[in-house]
Design a protein around this motif. Structure first.
Motif, short mmCIF file in Angstrom:
data_model
loop_
_atom_site.label_atom_id
_atom_site.label_comp_id
_atom_site.label_asym_id
_atom_site.label_seq_id
_atom_site.Cartn_x
_atom_site.Cartn_y
_atom_site.Cartn_z
N ASP A 384 -0.53 -11.63 -10.47
CA ASP A 384 -0.85 -11.15 -9.12
C ASP A 384 0.34 -11.25 -8.18
O ASP A 384 0.69 -10.29 -7.49
N HIS A 388 2.28 -8.26 -6.25
CA HIS A 388 2.48 -8.12 -4.80
C HIS A 388 3.93 -7.79 -4.48
O HIS A 388 4.22 -6.97 -3.63
N HIS A 427 -9.41 -9.27 -9.66
CA HIS A 427 -9.28 -8.00 -8.93
C HIS A 427 -8.10 -7.28 -9.56
O HIS A 427 -7.38 -7.87 -10.36
N HIS A 429 -4.57 -4.57 -9.11
CA HIS A 429 -3.54 -4.00 -8.23
C HIS A 429 -3.48 -2.51 -8.54
O HIS A 429 -3.80 -2.09 -9.67
N HIS A 540 -4.00 -5.65 -3.09
CA HIS A 540 -4.98 -5.52 -4.17
C HIS A 540 -5.67 -4.16 -4.07
O HIS A 540 -5.62 -3.50 -3.05
#
Ligand code: ZN
Length: 582
Positions: A384, A388, A427, A429, A540
């Motif tokens: 994650d 980002h 979740h 991306h 996300h």
């Protein structure tokens, strides 16, 4: 627009569909699924601050306090605000079924319906290992397979360990307040079975002003310890206080409250706790501490029987520890690309950090000694974080690391037939593979180097080493792995060999602007961000995530499910209800 006077729930008043989620005033919210015997707080918020005498809360037509056998804690004008709050703390419902909750104040009425479920027919699993690839999306998986297994004439050289599992589902991740979730409320769905809102851990998001005073839902860690005496492990390569690991133990409206979260780890005492983030365990008098009090949590854990380790070598020597606290970095642990190949990040400062595979092996050694079974949550958290920062190579190397850890778990489970293994993301991306960048293609601009369709030739990463990692990422034919959300930035189409990407920096008017270091790379593509200018990084997405599972209870996963169903299926596999409720 002023708040409407009436308490409002969509199912009873269609006109209420337009209201924001914050208008929900009965917690747990409508359509909550509650495991029989688990604890939760019932909270009703009455706008207009009526007195207790002017309000009524019933469950299936009977007084709620009587049904739940608990006293009401009524806060008139709660927090000095314009509402009154009706609380029943630590409520428990033992009998499965549908429960209609009605809240009345004068002529205003709201109702919600809860589904209380048991786990009849379950109980086939003794242990559960829940792997969470934070932000793990389809493209990460595909890229990890290309890099670690190879691709020849359209066929892969093999499956990832996470691919080779017999059951699969699509999981939807939206929270009570938003389409796009964050890791706090998505992990809360896995660990409590309740949907929550962005930044919240183990609580519903009410109007309470204090972060720790929101209606709570019991976590699976609390439940299995209280109810079954099972062991619990929380393993991550991020700071241990980060949202996903914290969701195993925490109840707070604000995931950033790391000091409170350490205290909550201590209250629940998972048998294995491993990650980074040591400064929040140190008393403020210790150099480097980030605590605001003088409590020494490392000493407190040691006094409670934990073996404390800080390096891979110490971890290897702690095999026989009854309980383990491992804090291997002041921040997040370094990712696989930095640790094994590039030696960047904080590798020089922390040269002996364990790999997620070392952590899982050690955790299984400790947890499997409990004959009542265990639940182990393992997070590969930097998939994650690197997504980002638009740093796909680092994200994909950490996907390979996750896969190696899953392999360790599958080896543990092989032949036992008592261990459910779940691999899921919290979740996604917005990421995708659209072709191949080839330095030998004519033209100067990055887009000239991109081959699509028949020109998306297979990349030339070297064959992977024994651990599945190619030892060179800066090759001449690279994956065209792209991000659908970005700040103002310059895309070089190349890996970031000197350290994690910083796509944007703060500009003079506080908006984020492109990091000009990347814009200076020959051919780099300058792009205007498609995110609000306050966003320094990618965000996300709301796409469903893939879940794969093996072992007893894995067959419960099929089709498209809500993220709360992951909790539902884990507790069913373990046969946790009826719980004794004490
Ligand atoms: Zn994130």
């Amino acid at each position: 627009m002023p708040r409407p006077l009436a308490l409002c729930v969509a199912l009873v008043a269609p006109s209420c569909f337009a209201l924001p989620a914050a208008a929900q005033t009965i917690f747990p919210v409508d359509r909550a699924e509650i495991l029989a015997g688990t604890k939760f707080d019932l909270k009703v918020e009455f706008p207009g601050a009526p007195t207790a005498a002017a309000t009524k809360v019933t469950i299936n037509g009977e007084d709620a306090a009587k049904v739940l056998g608990k006293a009401v804690d009524f806060k008139e004008r709660e927090d000095g605000d314009g509402h009154s709050a009706y609380w029943i703390h630590d409520a428990v419902i033992a009998k499965p079924g549908r429960y209609n909750v009605e809240a009345t104040s004068g002529d205003r009425k709201a109702t919600v319906t809860w589904e209380v479920f048991d786990t009849a027919g379950g109980g086939k699993a003794k242990n559960v290992i829940l792997f969470i690839g934070d932000g793990l999306s389809i493209a990460h998986r595909t890229a990890a397979r290309i890099l670690s297994k190879g691709l020849v004439e359209g066929r892969y050289g093999g499956d990832l360990a996470m691919d080779d599992m017999p059951h699969m589902a699509l999981v939807s991740t939206s929270g009570t307040d938003s389409v796009v979730t964050d890791s706090a409320n998505s992990a809360t769905a896995y660990t409590t079975g309740h949907k929550s809102c962005v930044n919240a851990l183990g609580v519903y998001c009410s109007r309470s002003k204090h972060n720790l005073a929101h209606p709570k839902a019991e976590t699976i860690s609390e439940l299995v310890k209280r109810n079954r005496g099972m062991a619990v492990g929380v393993v991550t390569n991020t700071e241990i206080e980060d949202a996903t690991p914290a969701a195993m133990v925490a109840h707070t409206r604000r995931r950033a409250d790391y000091n409170d979260i350490v205290e909550m780890f201590y209250a629940v005492k998972p048998d294995v706790i491993m990650g980074g983030g040591s400064p929040h365990f140190l008393p403020k008098s210790t150099p480097g501490s980030k605590r605001t009090d003088d409590v020494d949590y490392i000493k407190k854990f040691e006094d409670a029987g934990y073996k404390f380790v800080t390096t891979k070598s110490e971890l290897a020597a702690a095999k026989d520890a009854p309980k383990l606290l491992g804090l291997f970095n002041t921040g997040n642990l370094d990712g696989a690309l930095d640790r094994f190949i590039l030696k960047k990040g904080t590798v020089a400062k922390f040269p002996d950090q364990p790999d997620l595979t070392d952590q899982v092996r050690a955790a299984l050694d400790v947890l499997s000694k409990n004959d009542k079974g265990f639940i182990l949550m393992v997070e590969s958290g930097r998939i994650d974080k690197y997504s980002h920062s638009l740093d796909w190579e680092r994200a994909v190397y950490d996907t390979i690391m996750l896969d190696n850890a899953i392999k360790v778990a599958k080896e543990f489970a092989a032949g036992r037939n008592d261990t459910l293994i779940i691999v899921v993301a919290d979740h996604t991306h917005p990421v995708s593979i659209i072709g191949t960048y080839d330095d030998d293609r004519p033209g100067q601009r990055l887009r000239d180097k991109l081959g699509v369709y028949q020109d998306s030739t297979v990349p030339n990463y070297p064959a992977p080493n024994a651990d599945g990692y190619p030892e060179k990422v800066d090759v001449s034919r690279r994956l065209g792995f792209v991000f659908g959300s970005y700040p103002d930035s310059c895309d070089t189409g190349r890996p970031y060999l000197d350290g994690e990407n910083v796509p944007a920096v703060r500009g003079p008017d506080k908006d984020y602007i492109a990091n000009e270091t990347h814009c200076a790379v020959p051919g780099a593509a300058r792009r205007a961000g498609n995110l609000p200018a306050s966003a320094p990084q990618g965000v996300h997405s709301a796409d469903d995530v893939v879940l794969t599972a093996s072992g007893p209870g894995a067959e419960l996963f099929r089709g498209r499910i809500d993220n709360t169903r992951v909790f539902h299926n884990m507790v069913t596999a373990l046969g946790l209800a009826p719980a004794n409720g004490e």
